[in-house]
Design a protein around this motif. Structure first.
Motif, PDB file in Angstrom:
ATOM      1  N   THR A   1      44.261  46.204  32.845  1.00  0.00           N
ATOM      2  CA  THR A   1      45.238  45.170  33.159  1.00  0.00           C
ATOM      3  C   THR A   1      44.631  44.207  34.168  1.00  0.00           C
ATOM      4  OG1 THR A   1      46.171  46.411  35.009  1.00  0.00           O
ATOM      5  CG2 THR A   1      47.128  46.811  32.810  1.00  0.00           C
ATOM      6  N   LEU A   2      45.318  43.097  34.405  1.00  0.00           N
ATOM      7  CA  LEU A   2      44.852  42.151  35.408  1.00  0.00           C
ATOM      8  C   LEU A   2      44.742  42.811  36.781  1.00  0.00           C
ATOM      9  CD1 LEU A   2      46.664  38.752  34.690  1.00  0.00           C
ATOM     10  CD2 LEU A   2      44.202  39.137  34.866  1.00  0.00           C
ATOM     11  N   GLU A   3      45.721  43.630  37.115  1.00  0.00           N
ATOM     12  CA  GLU A   3      45.715  44.272  38.421  1.00  0.00           C
ATOM     13  C   GLU A   3      44.484  45.147  38.603  1.00  0.00           C
ATOM     14  OE1 GLU A   3      48.773  46.684  41.381  1.00  0.00           O
ATOM     15  OE2 GLU A   3      49.213  46.528  39.232  1.00  0.00           O
ATOM     16  N   GLN A   4      44.007  45.741  37.492  1.00  0.00           N
ATOM     17  CA  GLN A   4      42.814  46.586  37.553  1.00  0.00           C
ATOM     18  C   GLN A   4      41.524  45.772  37.477  1.00  0.00           C
ATOM     19  OE1 GLN A   4      43.941  48.880  34.103  1.00  0.00           O
ATOM     20  NE2 GLN A   4      44.494  50.670  35.337  1.00  0.00           N
ATOM     21  N   SER A   5      41.614  44.511  37.078  1.00  0.00           N
ATOM     22  CA  SER A   5      40.421  43.706  36.826  1.00  0.00           C
ATOM     23  C   SER A   5      40.037  42.807  37.988  1.00  0.00           C
ATOM     24  CB  SER A   5      40.636  42.830  35.581  1.00  0.00           C
ATOM     25  OG  SER A   5      40.925  43.626  34.452  1.00  0.00           O
ATOM     26  N   VAL A   6      40.991  42.485  38.854  1.00  0.00           N
ATOM     27  CA  VAL A   6      40.717  41.553  39.948  1.00  0.00           C
ATOM     28  C   VAL A   6      40.948  42.253  41.281  1.00  0.00           C
ATOM     29  CG1 VAL A   6      41.386  39.614  38.488  1.00  0.00           C
ATOM     30  CG2 VAL A   6      43.082  40.618  40.038  1.00  0.00           C
ATOM     31  N   SER A   7      40.565  41.601  42.359  1.00  0.00           N
ATOM     32  CA  SER A   7      40.729  42.194  43.687  1.00  0.00           C
ATOM     33  C   SER A   7      42.211  42.239  44.064  1.00  0.00           C
ATOM     34  CB  SER A   7      39.968  41.381  44.732  1.00  0.00           C
ATOM     35  OG  SER A   7      40.611  40.128  44.932  1.00  0.00           O
TER      36      SER A   7
ATOM     37  N   TYR B   1      45.093  39.515  43.100  1.00  0.00           N
ATOM     38  CA  TYR B   1      46.279  39.894  42.332  1.00  0.00           C
ATOM     39  C   TYR B   1      47.563  39.548  43.096  1.00  0.00           C
ATOM     40  CZ  TYR B   1      49.362  42.366  39.183  1.00  0.00           C
ATOM     41  OH  TYR B   1      50.359  42.664  38.279  1.00  0.00           O
ATOM     42  N   ALA B   2      47.545  39.665  44.419  1.00  0.00           N
ATOM     43  CA  ALA B   2      48.717  39.281  45.206  1.00  0.00           C
ATOM     44  C   ALA B   2      49.011  37.790  45.038  1.00  0.00           C
ATOM     45  CB  ALA B   2      48.496  39.622  46.677  1.00  0.00           C
ATOM     46  N   ARG B   3      47.960  36.976  45.038  1.00  0.00           N
ATOM     47  CA  ARG B   3      48.144  35.539  44.803  1.00  0.00           C
ATOM     48  C   ARG B   3      48.673  35.301  43.394  1.00  0.00           C
ATOM     49  NH1 ARG B   3      42.473  33.169  45.522  1.00  0.00           N
ATOM     50  NH2 ARG B   3      43.558  31.172  45.190  1.00  0.00           N
ATOM     51  N   TRP B   4      48.110  36.015  42.424  1.00  0.00           N
ATOM     52  CA  TRP B   4      48.535  35.882  41.033  1.00  0.00           C
ATOM     53  C   TRP B   4      50.025  36.199  40.882  1.00  0.00           C
ATOM     54  CZ3 TRP B   4      48.070  34.441  36.125  1.00  0.00           C
ATOM     55  CH2 TRP B   4      48.774  35.134  35.151  1.00  0.00           C
ATOM     56  N   LYS B   5      50.484  37.278  41.497  1.00  0.00           N
ATOM     57  CA  LYS B   5      51.889  37.679  41.370  1.00  0.00           C
ATOM     58  C   LYS B   5      52.816  36.585  41.890  1.00  0.00           C
ATOM     59  CE  LYS B   5      53.449  41.705  42.370  1.00  0.00           C
ATOM     60  NZ  LYS B   5      53.728  42.967  43.106  1.00  0.00           N
ATOM     61  N   ALA B   6      52.460  35.982  43.019  1.00  0.00           N
ATOM     62  CA  ALA B   6      53.301  34.930  43.592  1.00  0.00           C
ATOM     63  C   ALA B   6      53.339  33.699  42.694  1.00  0.00           C
ATOM     64  CB  ALA B   6      52.793  34.562  44.981  1.00  0.00           C
ATOM     65  N   LEU B   7      52.184  33.291  42.194  1.00  0.00           N
ATOM     66  CA  LEU B   7      52.124  32.103  41.339  1.00  0.00           C
ATOM     67  C   LEU B   7      52.749  32.365  39.975  1.00  0.00           C
ATOM     68  CD1 LEU B   7      48.540  30.868  42.263  1.00  0.00           C
ATOM     69  CD2 LEU B   7      50.701  29.758  42.850  1.00  0.00           C
TER      70      LEU B   7
ATOM     71  N   LEU C   1      33.352  39.247  30.644  1.00  0.00           N
ATOM     72  CA  LEU C   1      32.987  37.921  31.127  1.00  0.00           C
ATOM     73  C   LEU C   1      32.996  37.883  32.650  1.00  0.00           C
ATOM     74  CD1 LEU C   1      35.174  35.754  28.717  1.00  0.00           C
ATOM     75  CD2 LEU C   1      32.759  36.330  28.463  1.00  0.00           C
ATOM     76  N   ASP C   2      32.153  37.034  33.199  1.00  0.00           N
ATOM     77  CA  ASP C   2      32.142  36.814  34.639  1.00  0.00           C
ATOM     78  C   ASP C   2      33.158  35.723  34.954  1.00  0.00           C
ATOM     79  OD1 ASP C   2      31.546  36.792  37.294  1.00  0.00           O
ATOM     80  OD2 ASP C   2      29.711  35.617  37.092  1.00  0.00           O
ATOM     81  N   ASP C   3      34.443  36.070  34.768  1.00  0.00           N
ATOM     82  CA  ASP C   3      35.476  35.039  34.861  1.00  0.00           C
ATOM     83  C   ASP C   3      36.350  35.167  36.101  1.00  0.00           C
ATOM     84  OD1 ASP C   3      36.673  37.349  34.004  1.00  0.00           O
ATOM     85  OD2 ASP C   3      37.746  36.457  32.327  1.00  0.00           O
ATOM     86  N   LEU C   4      35.932  35.994  37.064  1.00  0.00           N
ATOM     87  CA  LEU C   4      36.732  36.138  38.274  1.00  0.00           C
ATOM     88  C   LEU C   4      36.723  34.852  39.096  1.00  0.00           C
ATOM     89  CD1 LEU C   4      35.868  39.783  39.401  1.00  0.00           C
ATOM     90  CD2 LEU C   4      37.729  38.960  37.936  1.00  0.00           C
ATOM     91  N   ALA C   5      35.600  34.132  39.103  1.00  0.00           N
ATOM     92  CA  ALA C   5      35.549  32.855  39.821  1.00  0.00           C
ATOM     93  C   ALA C   5      36.505  31.859  39.183  1.00  0.00           C
ATOM     94  CB  ALA C   5      34.123  32.301  39.823  1.00  0.00           C
ATOM     95  N   CYS C   6      36.579  31.856  37.861  1.00  0.00           N
ATOM     96  CA  CYS C   6      37.514  30.989  37.150  1.00  0.00           C
ATOM     97  C   CYS C   6      38.945  31.316  37.555  1.00  0.00           C
ATOM     98  CB  CYS C   6      37.328  31.149  35.642  1.00  0.00           C
ATOM     99  SG  CYS C   6      38.606  30.368  34.622  1.00  0.00           S
ATOM    100  N   PHE C   7      39.265  32.608  37.593  1.00  0.00           N
ATOM    101  CA  PHE C   7      40.607  33.072  37.955  1.00  0.00           C
ATOM    102  C   PHE C   7      40.984  32.599  39.359  1.00  0.00           C
ATOM    103  CE2 PHE C   7      43.495  36.584  39.339  1.00  0.00           C
ATOM    104  CZ  PHE C   7      44.462  36.457  38.357  1.00  0.00           C
ATOM    105  N   ASP C   8      40.099  32.853  40.327  1.00  0.00           N
ATOM    106  CA  ASP C   8      40.388  32.488  41.706  1.00  0.00           C
ATOM    107  C   ASP C   8      40.426  30.973  41.904  1.00  0.00           C
ATOM    108  OD1 ASP C   8      40.715  35.049  42.656  1.00  0.00           O
ATOM    109  OD2 ASP C   8      38.624  35.290  43.259  1.00  0.00           O
TER     110      ASP C   8
ATOM    111  N   THR D   1      43.412  28.543  43.239  1.00  0.00           N
ATOM    112  CA  THR D   1      43.205  27.673  44.396  1.00  0.00           C
ATOM    113  C   THR D   1      43.639  26.255  44.077  1.00  0.00           C
ATOM    114  OG1 THR D   1      41.371  29.001  45.224  1.00  0.00           O
ATOM    115  CG2 THR D   1      41.474  26.723  45.976  1.00  0.00           C
ATOM    116  N   ARG D   2      43.302  25.801  42.893  1.00  0.00           N
ATOM    117  CA  ARG D   2      43.696  24.437  42.533  1.00  0.00           C
ATOM    118  C   ARG D   2      45.209  24.293  42.525  1.00  0.00           C
ATOM    119  NH1 ARG D   2      42.770  20.657  37.146  1.00  0.00           N
ATOM    120  NH2 ARG D   2      43.058  18.733  38.280  1.00  0.00           N
TER     121      ARG D   2
END
Length: 344
Positions: free
Chosen positions: A132-138, A142-148, A226-233, A237-238
């Motif tokens: 899951t996303l929660e298992q894939s990102v820091s 994930y806390a930022r993701w949940k809020a957004l 994929l090395d897509d964590l930078a894309c996610f973060d 941020t944007r």
């Protein structure tokens, strides 16, 4: 040939990069319309609506031959109707219209065979290892993701199984809609109508990557991490820090305020997201890096050929590709062409 887009709605050409603030700074910045810890409420920039002229055209000149260029922007005000008499007048007198440079990834297959690939195409969005996303990102991400997610998407459990990059792009799309902006709003219906009326030659600047047997490619992509964590973060941020600047840029484009367009911070770039695909093993094997270099050279060749033979040519480029030290206008100026901004 039936083309199926395997990509992922990412711009091919890089734009200038904004430096990301620290996580601590991001948490301290309230979203527009919210009240911060200091009790000060941030207000959203109102988005223009109705008929708007859009920006003036940049002019590249060689002797008596003119290349007029419209700088495009994404996103734009969702309820804006673009009206540009200048563009229509230029196309009415143009011998040629140059479409913006693009790299396409297509599947060479019959129609019915292509339809059988659709379930596989949908499957590439999911994490290949079942995480899951929660298992894939820091935990911080994930806390930022949940809020957004709560603010812009709502209770969608299915997206929690998506790769971080695809989840980020869905979040971005929904955030634009709720902010009065539209990602992908196009000026091309107006331009196409003028082309149909006046019949200039149309030059398509494209570098096509054609896949003859897509099934192995899809299987490989599904298995690829994929090395897509930078894309996610960076996408979060944007949304957290740049929404008001996006509104200001969109308004400046719509109202034709060139000074504001040039004074505002440069648009966010999607390098981290496109790089997750193009720099992965599968992207390198398909030749994405070489395709980008080829398409830039193709557009320059098309522009120079047009300036040699046509009295009037019209073209469009994204503002991010057009401006800046490495932009197309700088390259044309370095070759000795006269380049004039709309207000000059």
């Amino acid at each position: 040939m039936v083309g199926i887009c395997l990509a992922l709605a990412l711009p091919v050409h890089a734009q200038q990069q904004l430096h990301s603030p620290t996580t601590e700074a991001r948490r301290e910045v309230p979203l527009p319309g919210e009240t911060g810890a200091d009790g000060i409420r941030t207000e959203e920039t109102l988005i223009v609506t109705g008929d708007q002229p859009g920006p003036g055209l940049w002019l590249v000149r060689k002797g008596g031959h003119d290349l007029w260029i419209l700088g495009t922007l994404n996103p734009l005000p969702a309820k804006m109707q673009w009206q540009s008499k200048q563009v229509e007048d230029v196309i009415a007198n143009a011998q040629e219209v140059i479409r913006p440079p693009s790299v396409s990834l297509g599947v060479k297959a019959g129609f019915f065979k292509s339809l059988t690939l659709l379930p596989s195409l949908l499957g590439v969005r999911k994490n290949p290892d079942g995480k899951t996303l929660e298992q894939s990102v820091s935990p911080q991400s994930y806390a930022r993701w949940k809020a957004l997610k709560a603010r812009y998407i709502g209770n969608d459990r299915g997206i929690e199984k998506w790769r971080p990059m695809f989840a980020a792009l869905e979040l971005y799309s929904d955030a634009m809609k709720k902010s009065g902006l539209e990602s992908g709003k196009s000026v091309w219906p107006t331009i196409n109508k003028a082309i149909e009326t006046h019949h200039p030659n149309v030059t398509v600047v494209n570098e096509a990557i054609v896949v003859t047997d897509p099934k192995p490619l899809l299987k490989e992509f599904k298995r690829t991490t994929l090395d897509d964590l930078a894309c996610f973060d960076n996408t979060m941020t944007r949304i957290e820090t740049d929404l008001d600047a996006m509104r200001l840029r969109a308004n400046a484009w719509a109202t034709g305020d060139i000074a504001a367009l040039q004074s505002l911070p440069p648009p966010y770039q999607w390098e981290a997201c496109s790089g997750a695909i193009t720099e992965a093993g599968i992207g390198k094997r398909l030749g994405f890096g070489d395709a980008q270099k080829k398409i830039q050279a193709k557009w320059m060749a098309a522009a120079e050929a047009a300036l040699d033979k046509n009295v009037v040519t019209f073209a469009t480029l994204s503002i991010g590709d057009m401006l800046g030290a490495d932009g197309y206008l700088a390259k044309l100026k370095a070759k000795g062409y006269t380049v004039l901004a709309p207000d000059e």
